[in-house]
Structures are given as C-alpha cells and as structure tokens.
Scaffold this active site. Structure first.
Site, short mmCIF file in Angstrom:
data_model
loop_
_atom_site.label_atom_id
_atom_site.label_comp_id
_atom_site.label_asym_id
_atom_site.label_seq_id
_atom_site.Cartn_x
_atom_site.Cartn_y
_atom_site.Cartn_z
N ASP A 179 -12.07 8.79 -25.94
CA ASP A 179 -11.91 7.38 -25.56
C ASP A 179 -11.97 7.32 -24.04
O ASP A 179 -12.74 8.05 -23.44
CB ASP A 179 -10.60 6.84 -26.13
CG ASP A 179 -10.64 5.34 -26.42
OD1 ASP A 179 -11.02 4.58 -25.52
OD2 ASP A 179 -10.31 4.93 -27.54
N HIS A 195 -15.27 6.79 -23.41
CA HIS A 195 -15.72 5.40 -23.35
C HIS A 195 -15.90 4.94 -21.91
O HIS A 195 -16.76 4.11 -21.63
CB HIS A 195 -14.73 4.49 -24.08
CG HIS A 195 -14.77 4.63 -25.56
ND1 HIS A 195 -13.92 3.95 -26.40
CD2 HIS A 195 -15.57 5.37 -26.36
CE1 HIS A 195 -14.19 4.26 -27.66
NE2 HIS A 195 -15.18 5.13 -27.65
#
Length: 493
Positions: free
Chosen positions: A301, A335
């Site tokens: 993430d 991300h």
C-alpha cells in the site's frame, strides 16, 4: 623539528576536539537550514546496562513461545532504570511485546522475532485505526506513553501477516490463489476475495470503514481475526528511534507512530508483499518533530504516509502532524511513494521531502483528501526527487478520494463533480502553500493532477525545475496562485 611535531600534535588535538563536538549529534544537520522552524532532534538516551533474552529463558528455535521471556526481560530492565535487551541469532517465536521507557530492543545479525498468528494471544484493546477511534487487537510490538525507546540492530521483525490479511485474486498468481483456497478454515468471501477465516468474513460484513458494528463482547470475540492490528504501534511516546532493523509481513499497517514526539527512523527496511491489503510501510500520525532518513520501503500500500486522524474523530483530537523531514529514502512497490492523507483531519504542516527516489510505485507524490475530512495541509516542500516507471500520476493532489487507488479510479472511469460548490464548513479540507522543485520522472501514466474543490481551491502552488516523461499531460482543476518555472513535460508517443 621537535617544535614542528609539537605544533602538529596541538593542531591535531584541536581539530579532533572540534570533530568530537560536532559529531555529538549526527542528526543535527537534518534540522538546519529548513524552510520552517524545527527543533533539533537527538537519539534517545538508553542506560549503559544490558541483558540477553536467553538470560530469562528465551529459546530461539522458531517453535518455543517466548512471550514470557520478553516480558520478564523488559520488566527486569525497567526495574534497573532501563537498558538494552539483546536478542541473539535465532528465530524467536512470540506473542505481543510491550516496550517500556529507557529500553532498547537490539536484534543481533541473524535474529528474527516472529510473531505468533494465534489470535488468542492478542487481547482486544481500545485504540485508533485508520484515523478512527475503535477497537482492534493489541499490536505485536507496542509502547504507550514511553520515553527514550529504541528498536535497533541487524535483525528482522516479522508480523506473520499472511495469516491475517485478505487477498484479492487479481493481485496474485493462479498457483498462489490455489494455495490460499487450500488453507483450512479460510474461504472465498466473495468471488475473487479470499479471507483467512469465517470470523474475518463476519467482521468485514458488519464493518463500516473497518469499524465493525457489533453489539456485545461475545460478538467482538468471534471476529478477532478481522481486527488485525498494525505490527508496531507507538502511542504518545517521546524520543523514539528505529534504526537498522528489517520490519516485514505486517497484519495491517507495518509501522504506526501515533501522537509521538521526537521520532527518528534511520536506515531501516520496511517490506510487505505487493498484494498486502492495508500493508502501508510507515504511517506517521499526529506526530511532532520526526526524521525519516536513509531508509527503504517496499509495501503493498502506501510507502511513507503522513496522517492526523479521520473526520470527526481526527478533528476532535486536533493534533497535526508537523515538522517532518524525509531525506534520502527509496520507495519501491506501493500505492504511493510519499503520501499525505487521506486521514488528515487534524492537519499536516511543515514537511520537507528531499533526495528521495520512487521506483515503480503506483503514484510518486500523492496527496489525498475529501469533503468531510476538514483539516489544513500547508507548507509542504518537495525537493530533489527522482522517479521511474510510475504507473499513474507522478504528482497528484486529489480532493475527491473515495478509498480507491489511483489505478482503480482510472480503471473505473471515476469522474467526480468538480464544478458544483458546497458550503464551506469545518469539514472542508484546505491545501495551500505547496512548493515542488527539482523533480525528474522517467515514465508515468500522467504527469500531474491538481484537483481541488470548487469551494476551496488548492492555493499557492510553486512548480520549478520539473522534467517529466509521461503518457498524459498535467491537469489543473480548481487551483489558484500557480507559479511555474522551467516545467518540462514530454508526452510519450
């Protein structure tokens, strides 16, 4: 001749003395010549006393549970006023570890602390998760209200996250997916979405923004696997240092300093599989005076993320994340390379990101919020950042974040209404005074996106010496007071 030698020795003594004085705090240079005022940060002071985990019955065979050995060692150090707990080479299987003031957890080369996946070892506690006040399981490694604590060395801290996290089918290979489905007790909760237990599925089905809707204590106990904790939780601590260690495979977020002051993150490696749901590497939340330097992050993430609480809970706390220097860091998969938000309701200010590289992240520099958050993000300084192979935006400021990654938003064709004005309230996020310069990006889906709210444009954007090779040009919507100098965007053919 003798006079010359004596003079040389005297000069050498003076020079050596000068070096000793100036090398007293190796972190001083990071708080000098900043574009904002920030106090000098020093490493925590740990008493010169140490014990070994084996002195308290620890067995590093990868099987024996060492929860009691860690607790006894830390209690013994605490009674002595603190010191260093040395973890020798071996695999140290254990339940939760709680650090206390004036203690350094030092992992020797070859030492692996492997946290058990047995949910019965982790009690349910009141805490904060993703910016909201809620209940989760106690973190594998934690401290609350401690001063002068450190986690150092050459070893590894492993959260055994594969037994906790859900997995999306499109993120793994066919062989990996088949292995997951074969794990006893696990299930495909919905097509293409694997969860580790029926209790996890029950918790997620009742949850709103990861906060379960349960009525009594008995129900909480049935969904414990869903309450997967952040691996390292440091709450309201002062003088904290993480140095040299590898942190990996966390159940949820990896490192989470919350409401801490004087934090040093130096020369660590934080890693999670690329498919790790909520597998953020570092989330610095509502902290003051922090150095994140010379470290590497490879996460499922966000990589390096700055937060300050979500919505009403974050505004009620009202503690900004401020005075943060990120210098000399590398982010691989994730991300976002450097991220602010979306939980920023307490505000974020005085941030410097410098001398960093983002290699293959979904987004390079990512700032996200939405209506309902409130909070002010200001005085953000980005300088000397190199990026390659960025999947979507090299730089994005998006005030319409809805929980999806940029890639998911682009794939779904999300097109927010950025023309209709809404009333300005305490729930309106404010982004202003953004200085970005000396950026080089070779390969991105889109060069830049600045998408503010029509009622609250992003105000004061200074872009200087920026070179980006991307498939799409920069987009500016609901922005004001934009300055550009030597901004070069080349569109890939």
């Amino acid at each position: 001749m003798r006079k010359i030698i004596v003079t040389f020795i005297a000069v050498l003594a003076v020079v050596s003395g000068f070096a000793a004085v100036n090398s007293g705090n190796p972190y001083k240079k990071y708080t000098e010549k900043l574009p904002f005022a920030m106090a000098e940060i020093t490493a925590p002071v740990i008493p010169d006393y140490q014990v070994k985990l084996t002195d308290f019955g620890g067995v590093g065979d990868g099987i024996t549970l060492n929860t009691d050995a860690f607790a006894k060692a830390i209690d013994a150090l605490s009674k002595k006023g603190g010191g260093k707990l040395v973890v020798p080479q071996g695999v140290w299987h254990t339940g939760p570890i709680v650090l206390k003031s004036n203690i350094e957890l030092n992992l020797k080369a070859g030492a692996v602390i492997l946290f058990a996946a047995d949910e019965s070892l982790y009690p349910i506690i009141e805490t904060s998760f993703e910016g909201l006040d809620t209940r989760r399981l106690q973190s594998p490694l934690s401290a609350r209200g401690a001063e002068n604590i450190a986690i150092t060395g050459q070893g590894v801290i492993d959260g055994n996250g594969k037994y906790w996290r859900p997995v999306k089918k499109q993120k793994v290979t066919a062989a990996h997916w088949k292995e997951l489905l074969a794990i006893p007790g696990s299930q495909e909760m919905k097509p293409g979405y694997w969860v580790p237990s029926a209790g996890y599925a029950k918790g997620e089905q009742s949850a709103n923004m990861n906060v379960p809707n349960v009525k009594n204590e008995a129900e909480w106990q049935t969904i414990k696997r869903f309450l997967r904790p952040v691996m390292v939780s440091l709450v309201k601590c002062k003088n904290v240092m993480l140095k040299g260690v590898i942190f990996q495979n966390s159940p949820a977020w990896n490192l989470h300093p919350l409401m801490c002051e004087n934090v040093i993150v130096d020369q660590i490696l934080v890693r999670n599989p690329s498919y790790a749901q909520n597998g953020d590497a570092l989330d610095l939340e509502s902290c003051k005076n922090a150095l994140i330097i010379r470290s590497r992050f490879d996460a499922g993430d966000d990589g390096i993320c700055i937060k300050s609480g979500k919505d009403k809970d974050g505004r009620r706390r009202g503690i900004p994340c401020e005075n943060v220097v990120v210098d000399g860091c590398t982010v691989f998969a994730g991300h976002g390379g450097f991220v602010v938000g979306s939980e920023m309701s307490g505000g974020v200010k005085n941030i410097l990101v410098e001398n960093c590289q983002f290699l293959g992240t979904d987004v390079g520099l990512r700032f996200k919020s939405t209506r309902g958050r409130g909070g002010i993000v200001e005085n953000i300084f980005i300088n000397k950042v190199s990026m390659t192979d960025i999947k979507t935006d090299a730089i994005t400021f998006n005030m319409y974040y809805g929980g999806k990654s940029v890639a998911e938003m682009l794939a779904d064709g999300d097109t927010p209404d950025n023309t209709t004005k809404m009333p300005i309230t305490e729930e309106t996020p404010i982004f202003r005074n953004i200085d970005i310069k000396n950026i080089i990006c070779n390969g991105a889906g889109r060069a830049m996106e600045f998408n503010g709210l029509p009622e609250m444009p992003i105000d004061g954007i200074n872009l200087q010496n920026i070179t980006i090779l991307a498939k799409k040009d920069a987009v500016f919507t609901n922005c004001q007071n934009i300055k550009k100098k030597n901004v070069n965007i080349t569109i890939q053919k």
